[in-house]
Design a protein around this motif. Structure first.
Motif, short mmCIF file in Angstrom:
data_model
loop_
_atom_site.label_atom_id
_atom_site.label_comp_id
_atom_site.label_asym_id
_atom_site.label_seq_id
_atom_site.Cartn_x
_atom_site.Cartn_y
_atom_site.Cartn_z
N ASN A 277 -14.15 -14.23 6.27
CA ASN A 277 -15.32 -13.68 6.97
C ASN A 277 -15.11 -13.57 8.47
OD1 ASN A 277 -16.82 -13.32 4.63
ND2 ASN A 277 -17.73 -15.36 4.72
N GLN A 278 -14.06 -14.20 9.00
CA GLN A 278 -13.77 -14.09 10.43
C GLN A 278 -12.97 -12.84 10.76
OE1 GLN A 278 -11.81 -17.75 11.51
NE2 GLN A 278 -13.62 -19.01 11.09
N LEU A 279 -12.38 -12.21 9.75
CA LEU A 279 -11.60 -10.99 9.97
C LEU A 279 -12.55 -9.80 10.10
CD1 LEU A 279 -8.78 -11.58 7.36
CD2 LEU A 279 -8.61 -11.85 9.84
N THR A 280 -12.28 -8.92 11.04
CA THR A 280 -13.14 -7.76 11.25
C THR A 280 -12.31 -6.47 11.20
OG1 THR A 280 -12.90 -7.86 13.67
CG2 THR A 280 -14.73 -9.09 12.69
N HIS A 281 -12.97 -5.40 10.80
CA HIS A 281 -12.31 -4.09 10.75
C HIS A 281 -13.32 -3.03 11.15
CE1 HIS A 281 -14.37 -4.26 6.84
NE2 HIS A 281 -14.37 -2.94 6.88
N ASN A 282 -12.83 -1.86 11.48
CA ASN A 282 -13.71 -0.72 11.69
C ASN A 282 -13.62 0.21 10.49
OD1 ASN A 282 -11.41 0.87 11.93
ND2 ASN A 282 -11.71 1.37 14.07
N SER A 283 -14.46 1.21 10.49
CA SER A 283 -14.40 2.28 9.49
C SER A 283 -14.14 3.58 10.23
CB SER A 283 -15.71 2.36 8.71
OG SER A 283 -15.98 1.14 8.04
N VAL A 284 -13.57 4.55 9.53
CA VAL A 284 -13.18 5.81 10.19
C VAL A 284 -13.66 7.00 9.36
CG1 VAL A 284 -11.24 7.24 10.93
CG2 VAL A 284 -11.19 4.78 11.35
N PHE A 285 -14.22 7.95 10.05
CA PHE A 285 -14.61 9.23 9.45
C PHE A 285 -13.61 10.27 9.92
CE2 PHE A 285 -16.91 13.31 9.75
CZ PHE A 285 -17.47 13.40 8.49
N VAL A 286 -12.90 10.86 8.98
CA VAL A 286 -11.92 11.91 9.30
C VAL A 286 -12.52 13.25 8.92
CG1 VAL A 286 -9.57 12.75 8.98
CG2 VAL A 286 -10.05 10.29 8.84
N ALA A 287 -12.59 14.16 9.88
CA ALA A 287 -13.16 15.49 9.66
C ALA A 287 -12.08 16.54 9.89
CB ALA A 287 -14.34 15.73 10.60
N GLY A 288 -11.91 17.41 8.91
CA GLY A 288 -11.00 18.54 9.06
C GLY A 288 -11.78 19.82 9.25
N ILE A 382 -13.51 12.72 4.92
CA ILE A 382 -13.37 11.52 4.13
C ILE A 382 -13.88 10.36 4.98
CG2 ILE A 382 -10.98 11.07 4.86
CD1 ILE A 382 -10.47 10.00 2.00
N ASP A 383 -14.62 9.48 4.34
CA ASP A 383 -15.21 8.30 4.98
C ASP A 383 -14.41 7.09 4.52
OD1 ASP A 383 -16.77 6.25 5.90
OD2 ASP A 383 -18.57 6.80 4.80
N VAL A 384 -13.65 6.47 5.43
CA VAL A 384 -12.75 5.38 5.09
C VAL A 384 -13.38 4.06 5.52
CG1 VAL A 384 -10.41 4.46 5.35
CG2 VAL A 384 -10.79 6.93 5.44
N ASP A 385 -13.71 3.22 4.56
CA ASP A 385 -14.36 1.95 4.87
C ASP A 385 -13.46 1.05 5.72
OD1 ASP A 385 -15.99 -0.27 4.95
OD2 ASP A 385 -15.67 -0.86 2.87
N TYR A 386 -12.23 0.84 5.26
CA TYR A 386 -11.26 0.04 6.01
C TYR A 386 -10.37 0.99 6.79
CZ TYR A 386 -12.44 -4.39 3.70
OH TYR A 386 -13.08 -5.53 3.25
N GLY A 387 -10.67 1.17 8.08
CA GLY A 387 -9.90 2.09 8.91
C GLY A 387 -8.79 1.40 9.67
N TYR A 388 -9.16 0.49 10.58
CA TYR A 388 -8.20 -0.28 11.37
C TYR A 388 -8.52 -1.76 11.24
CZ TYR A 388 -6.68 3.92 13.92
OH TYR A 388 -6.17 5.15 14.26
#
Length: 453
Positions: A277-288, A382-388
């Motif tokens: 629970n201490q690990l954090t990530h962002n999400s990424v929306f990729v638009a073409g 595409i909507d990527v939950d785990y981005g970075y």
């Protein structure tokens, strides 16, 4: 079903491990992939208009002879080589990347603000304790304000003050005041920095073609449509959503380590849950966004562009038509803009509005003329939950809790999110994490790319 080595995920790390096991003559392994295709975050997709898109801006460059040889064997001549040309959009103008070495392109007031922040006595001398402090310590207040702070918040969707800075290494070009002043006075650019100043790209199929070919060599060793739902580390079994149960001797996980430790393990404990629970990530929306070329002036030689400012939701746009002419439906006559926007609890976004905002941002930043908006012929996303995987302040402590406990169960976790170390999650790093894990298992050699230090 039983196997000696079970691998979760057919992305770069999982396939790297499987390929190396196979190469060393080990036939007793299996890869479980939740999707119906290989590649993970390095997958590619072709939309209904015939445009090919990656999940963000991937390029092939390398720190390893093994990886180079592997790419040669997979792609042969089916690839192109490019000299990187990347830019930063700041103060309504374009600055060659790295920004800090090329501030001569800024308007005079912004240019002076950046230089002033670098002058002796103007930068803090207090040793930094987080990424935000490190930015000002290294770059001064001007570069921090005009690029480093807003850009990094847009990428990570995390305040820099909540991040460590040990991950930086070759990811960020530090600044040299003499070089900055020399470039301004001599009106010269400095654009060659970085390991990806030249890069390769598949001629057909996007980045995903690499991993389609890699998985193709493994044939029935990769089982698709198998999403892990539980792992019994005592019984050494993995169960998937289809009801498949696989018994293993050793497990390599390349899925997010927080999900593994918190959600899948039946043998988890409070310490592992707290660490996950201490690990954090962002999400990424990729638009073409694709258009036909109407005017030759719409075509330029740039590879990708960075966007620190608030007039666009994206932090990066890739001229994907320049990576390979086959990324568009009609080579040489169309444009393909691949745009990436991040979001998190620190930077919430209305995802259903991001495509429209992306097109507005392309107009605002002079990428697309306002008169061309109605000419857009394809919109892919595409909507990527785990981005970075964010290198947050508690990351290393959390990993130091998780890895020893997992390895005591004969479970190893590697890859972009399996290892959660952004600093070793380039494509070559990710493949080699799998390769080196396989060599550790078979030859008892130490891993070099992913370490616990």
């Amino acid at each position: 079903m039983k196997t000696k080595y079970l691998i979760i995920g057919a992305g770069p790390t999982g396939l790297g491990a499987a390929h190396r096991l196979n190469e060393m003559g080990m036939d007793d392994f299996l890869v479980l992939e939740r999707f119906d295709h290989a590649g993970g975050l390095a997958s590619s997709f072709t939309d209904d208009a015939g445009f090919t898109w990656d999940i963000g801006g991937h390029v092939v460059f390398s720190h390893y002879d093994y990886f180079d040889d592997l790419m040669d064997s997979l792609l042969g001549d089916d690839r192109l080589e490019h000299e990187r040309e990347s830019w930063v959009r700041s103060n309504n103008t374009w600055v060659p990347y790295p920004f800090q070495n090329n501030i001569r392109h800024l308007p005079k007031e912004a240019r002076w603000e950046c230089v002033k922040g670098l002058l002796p006595g103007n930068r803090t001398t207090v040793s930094p304790k987080n990424f935000g402090q490190w930015i000002e310590y290294i770059f001064g207040a001007g570069i921090a304000r005009h690029f480093m702070n807003p850009y990094n918040f847009k990428v990570w969707a995390t305040p820099p003050e909540m991040m460590q800075f040990d991950w930086i290494g070759e990811r960020v070009s530090v600044v040299d005041l003499k070089k900055v002043l020399k470039n301004i006075i001599l009106e010269q650019d400095d654009v060659a920095w970085g390991p990806n100043n030249t890069f390769k790209f598949p001629l057909h199929g996007g980045t995903g073609e690499i991993f389609r070919r890699m998985a193709g060599r493994l044939k029935s060793k990769v089982q698709y449509g198998q999403s892990v739902v539980s792992i019994d580390a005592t019984a050494k079994t993995v169960t998937t959503n289809t009801g498949l149960t696989v018994e293993y001797d050793t497990l390599l996980n390349t899925a997010p380590i927080d999900r593994l430790s918190r959600d899948w393990l039946t043998d988890k404990n409070d310490a592992m849950i707290d660490a996950a629970n201490q690990l954090t990530h962002n999400s990424v929306f990729v638009a073409g966004v694709g258009l036909d070329i109407k005017d030759p002036a719409e075509v330029d030689s740039r590879c990708w562009m960075y966007y620190p400012e608030s007039d666009s939701p994206f932090y990066r746009v890739t001229n994907f038509h320049n990576y390979s002419p086959n990324n568009v439906a009609r080579p040489g006559t169309q444009l393909a803009y691949m745009c990436e926007s991040s979001f998190s609890e620190h930077k919430p976004e209305k995802v259903d509005e991001l495509m429209d905002r992306t097109i507005e941002g392309l107009v605002n930043t002079s990428m697309v003329d306002a008169t061309r908006v109605d000419d857009v012929i394809t919109k892919w996303s595409i909507d990527v939950d785990y981005g970075y995987p964010v290198p947050c302040l508690k990351r290393d402590g959390a990993l130091s809790v998780l890895h020893p406990r997992l390895e005591a169960m004969d479970i190893y976790s590697r890859g972009r999110f399996g290892g959660w170390k952004y600093e070793v999650s380039n494509m070559d790093h990710s493949v080699m994490q799998g390769v080196e894990w396989a060599e550790r298992m078979m030859l008892d050699t130490p891993e070099r790319t992913y370490t616990m230090d």
